[in-house]
Design an enzyme around this catalytic site. Structure first.
Site, PDB file in Angstrom:
ATOM      1  CG  HIS A 109      -6.055   0.011   0.683  1.00 39.87           C
ATOM      2  ND1 HIS A 109      -4.898   0.724   0.947  1.00 39.87           N
ATOM      3  CD2 HIS A 109      -6.036  -0.228  -0.647  1.00 39.87           C
ATOM      4  CE1 HIS A 109      -4.216   0.906  -0.166  1.00 39.87           C
ATOM      5  NE2 HIS A 109      -4.890   0.348  -1.163  1.00 39.87           N
TER       6      HIS A 109
ATOM      7  CG  ASP B 232      -2.499   2.479  -3.711  1.00 34.38           C
ATOM      8  OD1 ASP B 232      -3.539   1.924  -3.318  1.00 34.38           O
ATOM      9  OD2 ASP B 232      -1.424   1.873  -3.858  1.00 34.38           O
TER      10      ASP B 232
ATOM     11  CD  GLU C 190      -4.240  -3.406  -1.103  1.00 34.70           C
ATOM     12  OE1 GLU C 190      -4.211  -4.072  -2.156  1.00 34.70           O
ATOM     13  OE2 GLU C 190      -3.474  -2.451  -0.887  1.00 34.70           O
ATOM     14  CD  GLU C 191      -0.718  -0.341  -0.768  1.00 29.46           C
ATOM     15  OE1 GLU C 191      -0.188  -1.273  -1.404  1.00 29.46           O
ATOM     16  OE2 GLU C 191      -1.258   0.622  -1.333  1.00 29.46           O
TER      17      GLU C 191
ATOM     18  CG  ASP D 140      -6.872  -0.437  -4.001  1.00 26.19           C
ATOM     19  OD1 ASP D 140      -6.218   0.629  -3.998  1.00 26.19           O
ATOM     20  OD2 ASP D 140      -6.378  -1.535  -3.680  1.00 26.19           O
TER      21      ASP D 140
ATOM     22  CG  HIS E 140       2.974   1.174  -4.446  1.00 26.67           C
ATOM     23  ND1 HIS E 140       3.178  -0.191  -4.619  1.00 26.67           N
ATOM     24  CD2 HIS E 140       1.684   1.292  -4.024  1.00 26.67           C
ATOM     25  CE1 HIS E 140       2.069  -0.844  -4.335  1.00 26.67           C
ATOM     26  NE2 HIS E 140       1.152   0.040  -3.967  1.00 26.67           N
TER      27      HIS E 140
END
Length: 470
Positions: free
Chosen positions: A282, A294, A328-329, A356, A426
């Site tokens: 992503h 990520d 995606e997130e 991912d 994140h």
């Protein structure tokens, strides 16, 4: 005479299979050698991370990433490169968040927080209230409105440290981040603070998506993550001082949906062009870091799969397609849109692979498939042994490729070593310097090797060599 013919047929088939195995070993060796000595994944990631940065869905940086990756794919000389429009949510963080713990004596200690993705803002002056610490929704329900109304709910369930599978540990506590605000609002809470999804103790808050479901706007309460060190501090202070209060202020906002794109490129298959093999990651990321693990790593590794096919002059039998998914997130809009259009067009996706889980050393793959196809992939395991790839297990694939699932196809997820992944996930330290070049390139080669095998043999298990069509 009949026995002699049978023996001859067995000999011929055995010789063919042995020759094919030697060919596979040689091709896979070239794939690893080229990725490690003449790879491009690290260079692409450098630009994506350091020149563009965090790529929050709907942001200007996300738009830059779409244009950059499309241009780079066009340079590879693929059969086709295109953009697939998709409407995505646009949430903005605003000014940096601020928070402190206030003792009953009025002394304040500043702590590290960040708004969760999708959260509403606090009032301009912030929110200050007494705190109720819980570790589960069941505990929240037991306390009830009488003990929660007008207070800030502090979810403090840590990731389970004794689980070797760190994604299992993540799955065991992420519901408090995702649904914590909805559950707390039922009992009149004024805000939510969630312990960061992180296995180590540090000062970095980790963001992530959350939902209000169908909660009316006037019932929505602000939700933020707190660093693990500060979660420990807050918990300790509450045990010593039941009158302690928590203050936080954040300025985030949900805007109208905007148009973005999935970036897609493909090499058309020479023999079975209607059988599609998809590989992807992503393109969007959170905004605190630059999204290198990520999922910048997955994006560039997926691009590298097609580049290695071109550099090594491997003409695929089946159509090999790279898809860089958007959103995606905080919505999965890109993955859903891709699957929706694939279904409308009647496309036959026989295999889909997603990266991912970070750019760390690859360990293997997890597979979502039937037993026959899983047995097929197990027969390829010896080809990966020289590269220390040993993990071949049934399990999940990836959020973006998940909507492509059918009864007959195979979905897979690259499984790197995950012990350090949630240190960065994140958070503001998900940055380019945290990615090791060699580990990233090993992951790209491992993905390419698996795609090569699926392209060579398809998804039909080799139960009878005499019926092998390829």
């Amino acid at each position: 005479m009949k026995l002699s013919r049978t023996l001859l047929l067995v000999f011929v088939i055995s010789a063919i299979l042995q020759f094919q195995a030697q060919t596979d070993e040689a091709v896979i060796k070239d794939i690893y050698k080229t990725s490690l000595t003449n790879g491009n994944s690290y260079q692409w990631l450098d630009y994506l991370s350091n020149q563009i940065g965090g790529r929050l869905s709907g942001s200007y940086n996300a738009e830059l990433a779409v244009n950059y990756t499309k241009t780079e794919l066009e340079k590879l000389g693929l059969t086709k490169v295109w953009l697939q429009p998709v409407m995505v949510p646009k949430w903005v963080r605003g000014a940096k968040e601020y928070a402190y713990i206030e003792s009953s004596e009025g002394k304040t200690t500043t702590v590290n927080i960040c708004a969760l993705g999708g959260s509403v803002a606090t009032p301009g002056i912030g929110v200050k209230a007494e705190v109720v610490e819980v570790k589960s929704f069941e505990e929240l329900a037991t306390l009830g409105e009488a003990n929660i109304k007008g207070k800030i709910v502090f979810y403090n369930r840590p990731m389970q440290a004794d689980l070797i599978q760190t994604f299992q540990a993540y799955g065991g506590c992420v519901n408090q981040r995702y649904k914590g605000a909805v559950e707390a609002a039922k009992y009149g809470a004024t805000g939510v603070i969630v312990r960061s999804m992180n296995l180590r103790l540090d000062d970095l808050p980790h963001t992530g998506s959350m939902t209000y479901e169908d909660l009316p706007n006037d019932k929505r309460i602000p939700s933020a993550a707190i660093s693990t060190n500060d979660a420990e501090l807050l918990s300790s202070m509450l045990k010593l001082d039941t009158g302690a209060k928590f203050y936080f202020r954040q300025h985030c906002k949900q805007l109208k949906d905007v148009q973005s794109y999935n970036v897609i490129g493909e090499i058309k298959g020479s023999e079975y062009p209607d059988e599609i093999i998809t590989v992807g990651g992503h393109l969007d990321s959170w905004d605190l870091g630059d999204g290198s693990h990520d999922d910048g790593a997955g994006v560039v590794q997926s691009m590298e799969v097609l580049r290695l096919f071109k550099v090594l002059n491997i003409t695929p039998k089946r159509t090999i397609r790279v898809v860089l998914f958007m959103n995606e997130e905080n919505g999965l809009r890109g993955g859903k849109k891709y699957a929706e259009e694939a279904k409308t067009k009647g496309e036959n996706h026989i295999f889909a692979l997603e990266s991912d889980a970070g750019g760390f050393t690859p360990r293997g793959f997890s597979f979502d498939c039937n037993d026959a196809n899983f047995n097929q992939v197990l027969s390829w395991k010896p080809l990966f042994k020289p590269y220390l790839i040993h993990y071949f297990e049934k399990g999940g694939s990836g959020a973006d490729v998940g909507p492509l699932k059918s009864e007959t196809n195979v979905l897979a997820g690259l499984r790197p070593d995950s012990q350090r992944y949630f240190d960065h996930h994140h958070a503001s330290n998900d940055t380019f310097d945290a990615v090791n070049k060699r580990e990233l390139e090993l992951g790209a080669a491992t993905m390419t090797a698996l795609v090569y095998l699926y392209d060579t043999y398809g998804v039909n298990p080799i139960s009878n060599p005499s019926t092998l069509k390829d």
